[in-house]
Design a protein around this motif. Structure first.
Motif, PDB file in Angstrom:
ATOM      1  N   GLY A 228       3.555 -17.505 -16.425  1.00  0.00           N
ATOM      2  CA  GLY A 228       4.550 -18.530 -16.139  1.00  0.00           C
ATOM      3  C   GLY A 228       5.701 -18.040 -15.287  1.00  0.00           C
ATOM      4  N   ALA A 229       5.703 -16.756 -14.937  1.00  0.00           N
ATOM      5  CA  ALA A 229       6.818 -16.219 -14.139  1.00  0.00           C
ATOM      6  C   ALA A 229       6.875 -16.923 -12.782  1.00  0.00           C
ATOM      7  N   TYR A 230       8.101 -17.116 -12.277  1.00  0.00           N
ATOM      8  CA  TYR A 230       8.261 -17.788 -10.987  1.00  0.00           C
ATOM      9  C   TYR A 230       7.859 -16.887  -9.821  1.00  0.00           C
ATOM     10  N   MET A 231       7.786 -15.597 -10.066  1.00  0.00           N
ATOM     11  CA  MET A 231       7.369 -14.658  -9.020  1.00  0.00           C
ATOM     12  C   MET A 231       5.902 -14.917  -8.672  1.00  0.00           C
ATOM     13  N   PRO A 232       5.630 -15.307  -7.396  1.00  0.00           N
ATOM     14  CA  PRO A 232       4.219 -15.559  -7.043  1.00  0.00           C
ATOM     15  C   PRO A 232       3.447 -14.247  -6.948  1.00  0.00           C
ATOM     16  N   LYS A 233       2.158 -14.318  -7.173  1.00  0.00           N
ATOM     17  CA  LYS A 233       1.363 -13.091  -7.019  1.00  0.00           C
ATOM     18  C   LYS A 233       1.008 -12.929  -5.544  1.00  0.00           C
ATOM     19  N   PHE A 234       1.010 -11.677  -5.097  1.00  0.00           N
ATOM     20  CA  PHE A 234       0.735 -11.382  -3.689  1.00  0.00           C
ATOM     21  C   PHE A 234      -0.610 -10.684  -3.579  1.00  0.00           C
ATOM     22  N   ASP A 235      -1.617 -11.283  -4.188  1.00  0.00           N
ATOM     23  CA  ASP A 235      -2.941 -10.645  -4.162  1.00  0.00           C
ATOM     24  C   ASP A 235      -3.657 -10.860  -2.834  1.00  0.00           C
ATOM     25  N   MET A 236      -3.019 -11.626  -1.933  1.00  0.00           N
ATOM     26  CA  MET A 236      -3.626 -11.813  -0.615  1.00  0.00           C
ATOM     27  C   MET A 236      -3.329 -10.632   0.311  1.00  0.00           C
ATOM     28  N   LEU A 237      -2.401  -9.771  -0.099  1.00  0.00           N
ATOM     29  CA  LEU A 237      -2.023  -8.636   0.746  1.00  0.00           C
ATOM     30  C   LEU A 237      -3.048  -7.509   0.614  1.00  0.00           C
ATOM     31  N   ARG A 238      -3.118  -6.711   1.659  1.00  0.00           N
ATOM     32  CA  ARG A 238      -4.001  -5.543   1.602  1.00  0.00           C
ATOM     33  C   ARG A 238      -3.451  -4.569   0.566  1.00  0.00           C
ATOM     34  N   SER A 239      -4.357  -3.880  -0.105  1.00  0.00           N
ATOM     35  CA  SER A 239      -3.897  -3.009  -1.192  1.00  0.00           C
ATOM     36  C   SER A 239      -3.008  -1.883  -0.672  1.00  0.00           C
ATOM     37  N   ASP A 240      -3.246  -1.402   0.571  1.00  0.00           N
ATOM     38  CA  ASP A 240      -2.378  -0.329   1.064  1.00  0.00           C
ATOM     39  C   ASP A 240      -0.978  -0.864   1.391  1.00  0.00           C
ATOM     40  N   ASP A 241      -0.886  -2.153   1.748  1.00  0.00           N
ATOM     41  CA  ASP A 241       0.446  -2.746   1.949  1.00  0.00           C
ATOM     42  C   ASP A 241       1.184  -2.887   0.609  1.00  0.00           C
ATOM     43  N   VAL A 242       0.441  -3.329  -0.394  1.00  0.00           N
ATOM     44  CA  VAL A 242       1.039  -3.442  -1.734  1.00  0.00           C
ATOM     45  C   VAL A 242       1.495  -2.064  -2.208  1.00  0.00           C
ATOM     46  N   ASN A 243       0.675  -1.071  -1.972  1.00  0.00           N
ATOM     47  CA  ASN A 243       1.032   0.298  -2.362  1.00  0.00           C
ATOM     48  C   ASN A 243       2.308   0.750  -1.645  1.00  0.00           C
ATOM     49  N   ALA A 244       2.388   0.443  -0.349  1.00  0.00           N
ATOM     50  CA  ALA A 244       3.585   0.842   0.414  1.00  0.00           C
ATOM     51  C   ALA A 244       4.835   0.146  -0.138  1.00  0.00           C
ATOM     52  N   MET A 245       4.699  -1.114  -0.491  1.00  0.00           N
ATOM     53  CA  MET A 245       5.839  -1.834  -1.069  1.00  0.00           C
ATOM     54  C   MET A 245       6.247  -1.225  -2.417  1.00  0.00           C
ATOM     55  N   ALA A 246       5.259  -0.858  -3.213  1.00  0.00           N
ATOM     56  CA  ALA A 246       5.564  -0.243  -4.519  1.00  0.00           C
ATOM     57  C   ALA A 246       6.300   1.080  -4.314  1.00  0.00           C
ATOM     58  N   VAL A 247       5.862   1.854  -3.323  1.00  0.00           N
ATOM     59  CA  VAL A 247       6.526   3.136  -3.047  1.00  0.00           C
ATOM     60  C   VAL A 247       7.958   2.881  -2.574  1.00  0.00           C
ATOM     61  N   TYR A 248       8.111   1.879  -1.725  1.00  0.00           N
ATOM     62  CA  TYR A 248       9.463   1.537  -1.243  1.00  0.00           C
ATOM     63  C   TYR A 248      10.377   1.130  -2.403  1.00  0.00           C
ATOM     64  N   LEU A 249       9.863   0.250  -3.255  1.00  0.00           N
ATOM     65  CA  LEU A 249      10.692  -0.243  -4.373  1.00  0.00           C
ATOM     66  C   LEU A 249      11.019   0.888  -5.353  1.00  0.00           C
ATOM     67  N   LYS A 250      10.049   1.737  -5.613  1.00  0.00           N
ATOM     68  CA  LYS A 250      10.293   2.855  -6.530  1.00  0.00           C
ATOM     69  C   LYS A 250      11.328   3.813  -5.943  1.00  0.00           C
ATOM     70  N   GLY A 251      11.394   3.838  -4.601  1.00  0.00           N
ATOM     71  CA  GLY A 251      12.359   4.730  -3.945  1.00  0.00           C
ATOM     72  C   GLY A 251      13.770   4.174  -3.893  1.00  0.00           C
ATOM     73  N   LEU A 252      13.966   2.939  -4.340  1.00  0.00           N
ATOM     74  CA  LEU A 252      15.315   2.345  -4.339  1.00  0.00           C
ATOM     75  C   LEU A 252      16.089   2.876  -5.546  1.00  0.00           C
ATOM     76  N   LYS A 253      16.529   4.121  -5.447  1.00  0.00           N
ATOM     77  CA  LYS A 253      17.184   4.759  -6.599  1.00  0.00           C
ATOM     78  C   LYS A 253      18.638   4.334  -6.713  1.00  0.00           C
TER      79      LYS A 253
END
Lengths: 125, 350
Positions: B325-350
């Motif tokens: 029910g979360a309002y955050m849409p799922k981004f499963d249409m993205l390539r997995s390496d793009d999703v991985n890059a975003m995760a690395v970017y977000l994790k780096g937001l210290k």
């Protein structure tokens, strides 16, 4: 045998004390809510409401006391023996009188419990 | 301290999620997870582990209530035992009436009266405002996460999400708001509950007395993912808290490696900035949580999952499975390496 209220199937007195208790609760709640929301505001003094609650409580306890006294009188009336479960006006009379007395005691304690809040809160939270 | 807290947070992960290949139980079960924690970590969410002035008062009241109700229970049990054991021939009306009225009416009334007076006398202290000049924190209940706004005496408000840091030994004034449904703000180890009611601002004063990691929850059913609406609370020394708050006020540092830089581009190109703010970038959305220092937080998805790249990837690609029910849409249409890059970017937001 003299006429008793139960020959007219009257149960109204039984409900009187709990009704006074309910009215007392609603009055206290509404008075505090309206006072704090519309007049005093957050942190405002509750003195006026506390005084009102004292007045409500004295009136309510007096009413409940009168009802309980009448109930006690009905319970003492007549010669019907315990356990007052026979299908006769006399048994119903004594049973309902006793039930009215017990409900009045319960309602009186409840009114005191509701009133106690006014002792501890001096301002609107 | 931070390292220790991270270890604690890792411990919160339920066993099903620690299993690397686990596909089962996509939705974390916070209650069960906390109950399974070793080494007393389950006590981060316990009203019987007080770490605040207010929680200590509530714990004290709880034990008085237990004692009082035990007395009433024993009285009623004694009455039952006596009624079963008494023979009709030894029936004494005066004695039985005394026992019935004494144990059945007078004893409970006296005990309840004492408990009521004791409870009422504790209430004004629990709902009183913090002294003026105390740290002010505005918390807004969202569906289903917490928007946190620090309002320091000097400087601009600092908007964060799902994690609250508090200085030990100092009163803090929480102001609680909601523009959607009723929530209830509760940090069991620190204080009592307080509802967040649409159209009103309620308040709660908290004075932590021990440092450590604690768990806050929404204590009022508020929709599908109510049970996943939690937050981490870190109580730390004043100096450490000041450093943390000063850091949170700064904008995000630019990504320092190619993968994270690609992740930032993907983050902005895929419209994430329409809902999220990352200060220092073009992302300035206010619908979702502020992500400026997401990487420094102990958990993601309102304290539902540990904050690591693997869980961030799963959250981006399949948010609805983690938080129904979360309002955050799922981004499963993205390539997995793009999703991985975003995760690395977000994790780096210290």
């Amino acid at each position: 045998m003299s006429q008793t209220a139960e020959q007219h199937q009257s149960l109204w007195l039984l409900t009187a004390s709990p009704s006074i208790w309910a009215a007392h609760f609603v009055l206290c709640y509404a008075s505090a809510a309206i006072w704090c929301e519309k007049f005093a505001g957050l942190g405002g003094s509750l003195t006026a409401v506390r005084l009102a609650i004292v007045v409500y409580s004295v009136v309510a306890l007096t009413g409940i006391g009168i009802v309980g006294w009448i109930g006690c009188g009905r319970h003492r009336f007549g010669d019907a023996e315990l356990p007052h479960n026979a299908d006769t006006p006399e048994d119903r009379h004594r049973f309902l009188g006793f039930a009215t007395l017990l409900l009045s005691a319960l309602s009186g304690v409840a009114v005191l419990f509701v009133s106690l809040v006014a002792l501890f809160f001096g301002e609107c939270y | 301290m931070t390292h220790h807290l991270r270890e604690l947070c890792r411990g919160i992960e339920p066993p099903s999620q620690r299993d690397s290949g686990a596909k089962r139980a996509e939705v974390a079960l916070p209650g069960s997870a906390v109950a399974l924690l070793p080494d007393g970590h389950s006590r981060i969410q316990s009203a019987l582990n007080p770490a605040g002035v207010e929680a200590a008062g509530i714990e004290n009241l709880f034990w008085w209530m237990v004692a009082g109700t035990t007395v009433v229970w024993l009285g009623v049990m004694a009455l039952t035992w006596h009624s079963v054991r008494t023979h009709p021939e030894s029936f004494n009306r005066r004695r039985e009436a005394f026992i019935i009225v004494g144990c059945g009416a007078i004893l409970p009334t006296v005990v309840l009266s004492i408990l009521l007076v004791f409870g009422l006398s504790a209430l004004p202290g629990l709902v009183a405002p913090a002294p003026s000049g105390s740290l002010k924190v505005v918390v807004s209940g969202e569906m289903w996460w917490w928007r946190v706004r620090y309002e320091p005496a000097e400087g601009q408000p600092i908007i964060l999400a799902n994690e609250i840091h508090l200085p030990v030994g100092e009163p803090v004034q929480f102001l609680l708001e909601s523009d959607n449904v009723i929530h209830s703000f509760w940090i069991p180890s620190l204080a009592g509950k307080m509802d967040l009611i649409p159209g009103r601002t309620t308040r709660l004063a908290v004075t932590p007395t021990k440092t450590g990691l604690f768990r806050g929850v929404c204590a009022e059913y508020c929709g599908t993912s109510h049970a996943l609406m939690k937050f981490d609370v870190v109580v730390e020394e004043k100096e450490e808290f000041n450093r943390w708050l000063a850091h949170q006020a700064t904008p995000a540092a630019p990504p320092d490696n190619p993968l994270a830089q690609r992740g930032e581009k993907q983050f902005l190109a895929n419209g994430c900035g329409a809902c999220h703010t990352v200060r220092g970038t073009n992302a300035a959305g206010v619908v979702g949580p502020d992500l400026t220092h997401l990487g420094s937080r102990l958990s993601i998805a309102a304290a539902s999952w540990p904050n690591d790249s693997a869980h961030l990837r799963r959250w981006i690609a399949d948010s609805d499975k983690i938080k129904p029910g979360a309002y955050m849409p799922k981004f499963d249409m993205l390539r997995s390496d793009d999703v991985n890059a975003m995760a690395v970017y977000l994790k780096g937001l210290k």
